[in-house]
Design a protein around this motif. Structure first.
Motif, PDB file in Angstrom:
ATOM      1  N   LEU A  57      -8.082  -8.267   2.521  1.00  0.00           N
ATOM      2  CA  LEU A  57      -7.867  -9.665   2.161  1.00  0.00           C
ATOM      3  C   LEU A  57      -8.198  -9.919   0.692  1.00  0.00           C
ATOM      4  N   SER A  58      -9.159  -9.201   0.150  1.00  0.00           N
ATOM      5  CA  SER A  58      -9.500  -9.394  -1.260  1.00  0.00           C
ATOM      6  C   SER A  58      -8.321  -9.042  -2.156  1.00  0.00           C
ATOM      7  N   ASP A  59      -7.588  -7.984  -1.809  1.00  0.00           N
ATOM      8  CA  ASP A  59      -6.396  -7.624  -2.579  1.00  0.00           C
ATOM      9  C   ASP A  59      -5.278  -8.637  -2.354  1.00  0.00           C
ATOM     10  N   LEU A  60      -5.181  -9.159  -1.149  1.00  0.00           N
ATOM     11  CA  LEU A  60      -4.126 -10.127  -0.838  1.00  0.00           C
ATOM     12  C   LEU A  60      -4.307 -11.405  -1.646  1.00  0.00           C
ATOM     13  N   TYR A  61      -5.536 -11.907  -1.719  1.00  0.00           N
ATOM     14  CA  TYR A  61      -5.770 -13.226  -2.291  1.00  0.00           C
ATOM     15  C   TYR A  61      -5.923 -13.214  -3.810  1.00  0.00           C
ATOM     16  N   THR A  62      -5.668 -12.098  -4.429  1.00  0.00           N
ATOM     17  CA  THR A  62      -5.698 -12.014  -5.885  1.00  0.00           C
ATOM     18  C   THR A  62      -4.279 -12.152  -6.432  1.00  0.00           C
ATOM     19  N   GLY A  63      -4.064 -13.126  -7.299  1.00  0.00           N
ATOM     20  CA  GLY A  63      -2.772 -13.263  -7.963  1.00  0.00           C
ATOM     21  C   GLY A  63      -1.702 -13.968  -7.168  1.00  0.00           C
ATOM     22  N   ILE A  64      -2.064 -14.688  -6.083  1.00  0.00           N
ATOM     23  CA  ILE A  64      -1.086 -15.489  -5.349  1.00  0.00           C
ATOM     24  C   ILE A  64      -1.544 -16.940  -5.312  1.00  0.00           C
ATOM     25  N   ASP A  65      -0.595 -17.838  -5.061  1.00  0.00           N
ATOM     26  CA  ASP A  65      -0.898 -19.270  -4.976  1.00  0.00           C
ATOM     27  C   ASP A  65      -1.125 -19.719  -3.542  1.00  0.00           C
ATOM     28  N   LEU A  66      -0.500 -19.019  -2.608  1.00  0.00           N
ATOM     29  CA  LEU A  66      -0.481 -19.483  -1.225  1.00  0.00           C
ATOM     30  C   LEU A  66      -0.400 -18.302  -0.284  1.00  0.00           C
TER      31      LEU A  66
END
Length: 333
Positions: A57-66
């Motif tokens: 999840l840490s990689d997922l939530y880096t650099g996205i808005d939503l």
């Protein structure tokens, strides 16, 4: 352009991705999967390029808005919580959380991150035909309640009959008929009639204690609303909203394919619009409008958030009336 990631590699995730891209407001950036192989397999079913597969999840939530979350119900709370703390907007498939305690924690967390928007993906209330129903209800001589139906045989019920316990029919994953297909008629009822003063749920339980189908009653001051839903059989009944002599008939309360107005004198008119091939387009556009202009759409956002909160409470009240307990209910917050 709203850069977004997804959690969940199933048909509904694929449908949302297609709807989001069709609006022209979104760009798919990341796919989260428990394994790289599964994520890559899902990506091959899409018509997009330059998408990263991530397994944390840490990689997922880096650099996205939503983020769009379509994981098992019991995971919605934690995945949404981490997203909000990362400053990422959340669209979470229904139901938002397992119970009001989790929803309350999300609501508190959002006060600490006022720029983040949190949406429940209840696609049918965003469709044009739902607005047709709302408008036509205002023309009824006297509102006398409704019967709302959504019962569809689940392929996962075959797995249950074979001795397995699939996620969608397990209380350990905050699932069962009420917290799956039942959300559609409940959402429609509360959006149309408001929160009920009392509720009752009469489920047909599986051997594992989860509900396979059931009948729910929502009690209002002047009328009742009956909800029929389930995952262990198919129903072809229409949903109906009752006036004095008039009736609004809805072919499917989730899909809203056909809306027919019966005037009480034997006349019936098709008052609905042709539905889109992808029913998630309108909710994707509505959510994008709020993210792109939160000030202009502040009232609309608050209305949808409060609707999600009422639905969550009603789901819990119905479940409590039938003594159905989820594993998530035992957590302390």
């Amino acid at each position: 352009m709203i850069k977004f990631g997804v959690i969940g590699t199933n048909w509904i995730t694929k449908m949302f991705i297609a709807a989001a891209i069709e609006t022209g407001e979104y760009e798919l950036s990341k796919i989260y999967s428990r394994t790289q192989e599964r994520g890559e397999s899902f990506l091959r079913t899409l018509t997009v390029d330059d998408v990263d597969i991530v397994t944390t999840l840490s990689d997922l939530y880096t650099g996205i808005d939503l983020v769009y979350i379509a994981s098992p119900n019991s995971l919605h709370f934690e995945q949404s919580k981490v997203a909000i703390e990362a400053g990422v907007h959340v669209i979470v498939e229904k139901p938002t959380t397992s119970n009001p305690a989790e929803f309350s924690e999300i609501e508190k967390l959002l006060t600490l991150y006022p720029e983040v928007r949190y949406f429940e993906a209840a696609r049918h209330v965003h469709q044009p035909n739902f607005k047709v129903i709302q408008q036509t209800m205002g023309e009824l001589t006297q509102l006398q309640g409704a019967t709302l139906v959504y019962q569809k045989y689940s392929s996962r019920y075959d797995a249950y009959l074979a001795g397995e316990e699939p996620n969608v029919l397990s209380r350990n994953f905050s699932a069962g008929a009420l917290y799956d297909l039942g959300v559609y008629p409940i959402y429609a009822a509360i959006a149309l009639f408001g929160a009920p003063r009392a509720v009752q749920y009469l489920p047909i339980l599986l051997t594992n204690g989860a509900d396979g189908k059931g009948t729910a009653s929502l009690f209002y001051d002047d009328f009742n609303v009956t909800l029929l839903f389930g995952k262990t059989a198919n129903s072809y009944l229409s949903s109906e909203i009752y006036g004095l002599k008039e009736t609004i008939a809805i072919s499917n309360i989730a899909e809203l394919d056909t809306i027919t107005y019966h005037d009480g004198d034997g006349h019936a008119d098709n008052i609905g619009q042709k539905t889109d091939d992808n029913p998630m387009i309108h909710e994707a556009q509505d959510f994008a409008d709020i993210i792109n202009d939160p000030v202009e759409n502040h009232t609309k956002y608050n209305q949808w958030f409060q609707l999600a909160k009422q639905v969550n409470q009603t789901l819990f009240d119905l479940r409590s009336s039938a003594d159905i307990e989820f594993l998530a209910d035992k957590k302390e917050y």
